[in-house]
Motif scaffolding. Structure first.
Motif, mmCIF file in Angstrom:
data_model
loop_
_atom_site.group_PDB
_atom_site.id
_atom_site.type_symbol
_atom_site.label_atom_id
_atom_site.label_comp_id
_atom_site.label_asym_id
_atom_site.label_seq_id
_atom_site.Cartn_x
_atom_site.Cartn_y
_atom_site.Cartn_z
ATOM 1 N N GLU A 84 -7.123 -3.887 -2.780
ATOM 2 C CA GLU A 84 -6.419 -4.657 -3.802
ATOM 3 C C GLU A 84 -5.382 -5.577 -3.166
ATOM 4 O OE1 GLU A 84 -6.411 -1.756 -7.751
ATOM 5 O OE2 GLU A 84 -4.918 -1.459 -6.173
ATOM 6 N N TYR B 113 -0.595 -5.068 -10.358
ATOM 7 C CA TYR B 113 -1.384 -5.997 -9.528
ATOM 8 C C TYR B 113 -1.133 -7.454 -9.900
ATOM 9 C CZ TYR B 113 -5.442 -8.453 -7.643
ATOM 10 O OH TYR B 113 -6.260 -9.336 -7.003
ATOM 11 N N THR C 161 -4.210 -0.293 -3.521
ATOM 12 C CA THR C 161 -5.082 0.101 -2.426
ATOM 13 C C THR C 161 -5.099 -1.012 -1.387
ATOM 14 O OG1 THR C 161 -7.079 -0.915 -3.360
ATOM 15 C CG2 THR C 161 -6.545 1.338 -4.071
ATOM 16 N N LYS D 48 -4.570 5.746 2.380
ATOM 17 C CA LYS D 48 -3.241 5.193 2.123
ATOM 18 C C LYS D 48 -2.238 6.318 1.857
ATOM 19 C CE LYS D 48 -3.370 4.567 -2.901
ATOM 20 N NZ LYS D 48 -3.019 3.658 -3.992
ATOM 21 N N THR E 133 0.813 -1.223 0.000
ATOM 22 C CA THR E 133 0.000 0.000 0.000
ATOM 23 C C THR E 133 0.844 1.271 0.000
ATOM 24 O OG1 THR E 133 -0.167 -0.084 2.425
ATOM 25 C CG2 THR E 133 -1.936 -1.125 1.160
ATOM 26 N N GLU F 243 -10.300 -0.214 5.185
ATOM 27 C CA GLU F 243 -10.881 0.484 4.034
ATOM 28 C C GLU F 243 -12.239 1.082 4.400
ATOM 29 O OE1 GLU F 243 -10.647 1.175 -0.368
ATOM 30 O OE2 GLU F 243 -9.190 0.500 1.089
#
Length: 515
Positions: A49, A111, A46, A416, A40, A410
């Motif tokens: 994610e 990712y 995020t 973040k 992060t 979150e």
């Protein structure tokens, strides 16, 4: 010729066996402490994610670890298994693959890269940890020697955890506190350490080349070949492990206590940085103190079990009680905004490290005796299946904890990369680290009162297994032994060793009665 289980296990052999837990303990200590923060902060992901990577890995690992356990239980029937060993072969081929771990810690890769590299580590850890976990039960059946193997491996695990939190802190002094290369270099250093450790274990350990018992031939003769049939037997064996009462209780203790520490470890960095307004170097310093204290702490718990004859349940409750004290202290520091002297903070983390060592050591010490309890029921040696379940649940606790933490943070409004967080996010951090950790530990604490495996009950169990293997009549078993077997297996004595429970637990395979 000396049988494998009759060879003596000294501290040298125990060290050679246990050193692989530098990987088992160190790799996942680094992941649980730093990986979510790394993703992060430096990788552009995020929190959600990053959490999804661990969620996907759990789905894959739900298949990998049990499959690996089943493979190692049956790998001895292959040419490679007969030549290199059904367990140790996988250690040999995994040693050079440890450098895959370094690929986790590269920045700005996207990712899918991070998902792929994390999945590769899941596969590698299953290849190493599942067959390795079985070796303690195969190398010796002596209570003291198995405890020695478990104790030394946990000392190595704690040392791996100490290195995991301290090495990044040392590197930060040279690279800077906010340099992502700190984590890249950390990954490379640990890859080399893991490679050497696994190779050493392959060199110094051995396996029990057991002569199959009559009952084993009966099982195999009624198991058909073919991929679909192997998958069916895998599922049956996996679920049958939970029919053993001691294993069910053990898994509850293990899952809840280890998950508690995963939650604590994952949120602690956020607690220090955002709740106490300290930097990441402080995280490394305090966790290094705790990890260092874990090494003599593990030896201390070994003495409690082997010299002072504490039961595993009593020793676990001592460990949990100390951790409750630490959690109360950390909550008080935040809530009252008290300035605590550095010496007091250090003392608290020494207590945490020592107590946490018992939490880690004792469940893995208990695990090595579970296959003996299973043998009383099934007349089989199924170390691989139990190791598969243990490794699956261990890795699941790490990833599930991080995933759920990501979701909670979150939803609480965590920002973040921000130097400060909203009040809701701070409350979420405290709620997770203090109250969620305490609630999980409480479940394990109360479960220990039902767990009856001790040195004495294990000795009675082995004595009865040896008597039955020599053809002893089931009617000659004394009442004390019958009671112990009921407490450990969950079945009446007349149901085990060829009785109804044997047919149910051993994959629903019909066995001729041994009675």
């Amino acid at each position: 010729m000396v049988k494998p289980t009759e060879r003596r296990v000294g501290y040298g052999v125990a060290l050679g066996y246990g050193i692989t837990d530098l990987f088992g303990g160190g790799a996942f200590a680094i992941i649980s402490t730093w990986l979510l923060f790394f993703y992060t902060t430096y990788c552009g992901l995020t929190v959600l994610e990053a959490g999804s990577i661990f969620a996907v890995a759990r789905i894959i690992d739900a298949i990998l670890s049990p499959v690996m356990g089943y493979i190692t239980d049956n790998f001895g029937n292959t040419w490679l298994g007969r030549k290199f060993g059904r367990r140790r072969f996988f250690l040999l081929i995994s040693s050079p693959l440890m450098f895959l771990y370094a690929l986790l810690w590269l920045t700005d890769m996207g990712y899918w890269y991070y998902l792929g590299t994390y999945l590769s580590i899941e596969l590698l850890s299953a290849m190493v940890l599942v067959p390795w976990e079985t070796l303690a039960a195969e190398m010796t059946n002596r209570y003291e020697e198995r405890s020695r193997l478990s104790g030394v491996r946990m000392i190595c695990s704690q040392l791996g955890g100490f290195l995991a939190v301290s090495v990044p802190g040392v590197i930060m002094h040279f690279t800077g506190k906010d340099n992502p290369f700190t984590y890249t270099l950390t990954g490379l250093i640990f890859s080399l350490i893991f490679c050497i450790a696994v190779f050493i274990t392959w060199r110094v350990t051995w396996e029990a080349k057991d002569v199959p018992q009559e009952s084993d031939f009966k099982v195999e003769s009624q198991r058909s070949s073919g991929m679909m049939n192997h998958l069916k037997y895998l599922v049956l064996d996996l679920f049958s492990a939970f029919r053993i009462r001691a294993f069910r209780l053990h898994i509850i203790i293990y899952i809840f206590s280890f998950t508690a520490m995963d939650v604590f470890g994952s949120v602690f960095t956020y607690y220090v940085v955002y709740c106490l307004s300290q930097d990441a170097a402080a995280v490394s310093g305090w966790l290094s103190i705790a990890a260092f204290a874990s090494v003599p702490g593990t030896y201390g718990f070994m003495l409690l079990l082997n010299k002072l004859h504490f039961t595993p349940s009593a020793a676990l409750r001592l460990s949990y009680g100390c951790i409750f004290v630490v959690l109360a202290f950390l909550f008080t520091v935040y809530y009252t905004e008290t300035q605590v002297p550095a010496m007091l903070f250090s003392a608290v983390f020494i207590l945490l490290g020592a107590a946490r060592s018992g939490l880690y050591y004792i469940p893995w010490n208990i695990y090595s005796f579970i296959p003996d309890i299973d043998e009383m029921v099934t007349q089989q040696r199924r170390e691989g299946i139990f190791a598969g379940v243990m490794v699956l649940t261990r890795k699941s606790t790490v990833a599930m904890a991080i995933m759920l933490i990501g979701v909670v943070l979150e939803e609480s409004g965590f920002v973040k990369g921000s130097g400060a967080q909203p009040e809701n996010a701070l409350n979420a951090i405290i709620g997770l680290m203090i109250f969620a950790t305490a609630a999980l530990l409480a479940v394990s604490f109360f479960t220990t009162y039902k767990f009856k495996l001790t040195r004495d009950t294990h000795k009675l169990l082995l004595k009865e297994i040896a008597r039955r293997k020599l053809g002893g009549d089931y009617r000659d078993c004394d009442n004390t032994t019958r009671t112990v077997i009921k407490q450990l297996t969950g079945y009446e004595y007349d149901q085990v060793w060829g009785g109804d429970a044997t047919r149910r637990v051993a994959g629903e395979v019909s066995l001729s009665s041994a009675k």
